[in-house]
Design a protein around this motif. Structure first.
Motif, PDB file in Angstrom:
ATOM      1  N   LEU A 201      -6.220   2.257   0.855  1.00  0.00           N
ATOM      2  CA  LEU A 201      -6.657   1.763   2.152  1.00  0.00           C
ATOM      3  C   LEU A 201      -5.660   0.786   2.762  1.00  0.00           C
ATOM      4  N   SER A 202      -5.047  -0.062   1.928  1.00  0.00           N
ATOM      5  CA  SER A 202      -4.121  -1.066   2.468  1.00  0.00           C
ATOM      6  C   SER A 202      -2.900  -0.432   3.107  1.00  0.00           C
ATOM      7  N   GLN A 203      -2.469   0.730   2.618  1.00  0.00           N
ATOM      8  CA  GLN A 203      -1.346   1.419   3.247  1.00  0.00           C
ATOM      9  C   GLN A 203      -1.706   1.866   4.661  1.00  0.00           C
ATOM     10  N   LEU A 204      -2.890   2.416   4.796  1.00  0.00           N
ATOM     11  CA  LEU A 204      -3.312   2.915   6.106  1.00  0.00           C
ATOM     12  C   LEU A 204      -3.565   1.789   7.096  1.00  0.00           C
ATOM     13  N   GLU A 205      -3.898   0.607   6.593  1.00  0.00           N
ATOM     14  CA  GLU A 205      -4.147  -0.523   7.488  1.00  0.00           C
ATOM     15  C   GLU A 205      -2.849  -1.096   8.060  1.00  0.00           C
ATOM     16  N   ASP A 206      -1.718  -0.738   7.472  1.00  0.00           N
ATOM     17  CA  ASP A 206      -0.417  -1.188   7.977  1.00  0.00           C
ATOM     18  C   ASP A 206       0.015  -0.292   9.136  1.00  0.00           C
ATOM     19  N   LYS A 207       0.295  -0.896  10.279  1.00  0.00           N
ATOM     20  CA  LYS A 207       0.620  -0.126  11.479  1.00  0.00           C
ATOM     21  C   LYS A 207       1.913   0.672  11.350  1.00  0.00           C
ATOM     22  N   ARG A 208       2.758   0.304  10.373  1.00  0.00           N
ATOM     23  CA  ARG A 208       4.033   1.006  10.208  1.00  0.00           C
ATOM     24  C   ARG A 208       3.898   2.281   9.377  1.00  0.00           C
ATOM     25  N   PHE A 209       2.737   2.477   8.758  1.00  0.00           N
ATOM     26  CA  PHE A 209       2.602   3.577   7.807  1.00  0.00           C
ATOM     27  C   PHE A 209       2.795   4.940   8.479  1.00  0.00           C
ATOM     28  N   CYS A 210       2.087   5.179   9.555  1.00  0.00           N
ATOM     29  CA  CYS A 210       2.167   6.485  10.222  1.00  0.00           C
ATOM     30  C   CYS A 210       3.584   6.779  10.709  1.00  0.00           C
ATOM     31  N   GLU A 211       4.241   5.771  11.242  1.00  0.00           N
ATOM     32  CA  GLU A 211       5.619   5.957  11.701  1.00  0.00           C
ATOM     33  C   GLU A 211       6.520   6.344  10.541  1.00  0.00           C
ATOM     34  N   GLY A 212       6.306   5.714   9.385  1.00  0.00           N
ATOM     35  CA  GLY A 212       7.101   6.022   8.211  1.00  0.00           C
ATOM     36  C   GLY A 212       6.903   7.449   7.732  1.00  0.00           C
ATOM     37  N   VAL A 213       5.669   7.936   7.817  1.00  0.00           N
ATOM     38  CA  VAL A 213       5.370   9.304   7.413  1.00  0.00           C
ATOM     39  C   VAL A 213       6.099  10.300   8.312  1.00  0.00           C
ATOM     40  N   LEU A 214       5.985  10.117   9.614  1.00  0.00           N
ATOM     41  CA  LEU A 214       6.623  11.049  10.546  1.00  0.00           C
ATOM     42  C   LEU A 214       8.141  10.995  10.434  1.00  0.00           C
ATOM     43  N   TYR A 215       8.672   9.811  10.197  1.00  0.00           N
ATOM     44  CA  TYR A 215      10.122   9.678  10.033  1.00  0.00           C
ATOM     45  C   TYR A 215      10.596  10.439   8.789  1.00  0.00           C
ATOM     46  N   ALA A 216       9.854  10.319   7.682  1.00  0.00           N
ATOM     47  CA  ALA A 216      10.238  11.007   6.448  1.00  0.00           C
ATOM     48  C   ALA A 216      10.187  12.528   6.630  1.00  0.00           C
ATOM     49  N   LEU A 217       9.164  13.024   7.302  1.00  0.00           N
ATOM     50  CA  LEU A 217       9.057  14.459   7.543  1.00  0.00           C
ATOM     51  C   LEU A 217      10.228  14.961   8.382  1.00  0.00           C
TER      52      LEU A 217
END
Length: 258
Positions: free
Chosen positions: A99-115
């Protein structure tokens, strides 16, 4: 001896102590390889092997879940790209998040960048989230999951059957699938009560359009019952021990070997 947080920082810096192991997940109807379940392992020089769940707990206590999650995401995407280039077909993998990963606003950006960095379709990646009835589902959590799913990333609710579940929770979370806990699967060939519970969960999930994966499948009897009940995928020791990716020959994995 270094404190665990200092030791973990050194491991994340690349001293070779952290590794990922990949367990095959098979489609029950097709009886062919569907994806891989990725687990993190820390080979601590003094404490020995520290499992993924233990490692995530250490990282959460020390505020290092983002660092650890990004490391795991990067390595997983890198491996998927390598397999894709080698085999000529897209491979899929799932990995746990907290849950703490998803609460970080940078998480989604990091996922899309890695893809994007590793030239992967978002559908190649699935995140497994353990979420019980006692957990608070925040607006930001729902936004992050909805954002990722809208872009094609798959979302699985893991450990179903141990943390509690309900129609309301399954309807609330924008998931694409659920994973049934090994504690539910272990005795389905011996106890009719367990079999009925698994059957009910599969039917419930399918009504909501969710794919179902059974964890902890260790024998052919498990597989045959799950096939009869309409389960979609299965993972466990029946299909081999999770292994280092360098030791896996993906050309030998596509069909189930009994």
């Amino acid at each position: 001896m270094d404190t665990l947080d200092v030791s973990l920082k050194k491991a994340l810096a690349g001293n070779g102590e952290l590794s990922l192991i990949y367990g095959p997940v098979y489609g029950i109807e097709s009886q062919k390889l569907d994806s891989f379940h990725v687990k993190l392992l820390w080979n601590h020089p003094e404490l020995g092997d520290i499992t993924c769940d233990q490692l995530m707990a250490i990282a959460e206590r020390n505020g290092m879940t983002q660092m650890l999650g990004q490391w795991m995401l990067h390595k997983t995407c890198e491996r998927l790209e390598q397999w894709q280039l080698y085999s000529g077909r897209a491979m899929k993998a799932s990995l746990k998040i907290c849950l703490s990963q998803l609460e970080d606003k940078r998480f989604c950006e990091g996922v899309l960048y890695a893809l994007q960095q590793f030239h992967l379709d978002p559908g190649c990646l699935a995140f497994e989230l353990e979420l019980g009835l006692q957990d608070k589902v925040t607006d930001h959590l729902l936004f992050a999951l909805t954002y990722l799913r809208a872009r094609g990333v798959r979302i699985h609710l893991a450990e179903t059957g141990t943390n509690g579940h309900s129609d309301a929770l399954w309807r609330m979370i924008p998931a694409t699938g659920v994973k049934l806990s090994p504690s539910l699967i272990g005795a389905i060939h011996q106890k009719s009560r367990d079999r009925l519970a698994v059957s009910s969960m599969i039917e419930e999930a399918h009504r909501l359009g969710l794919r179902v994966t059974a964890e902890g499948v260790i024998c052919r009897e498990h597989f045959d019952i799950l096939q009869e009940l309409g389960c979609d995928c299965a993972e466990g020791m029946l299909f081999g021990k999770p292994d280092n990716p360098e030791e896996l020959d993906i050309e030998l994995l596509p069909s189930i070997r009994h």
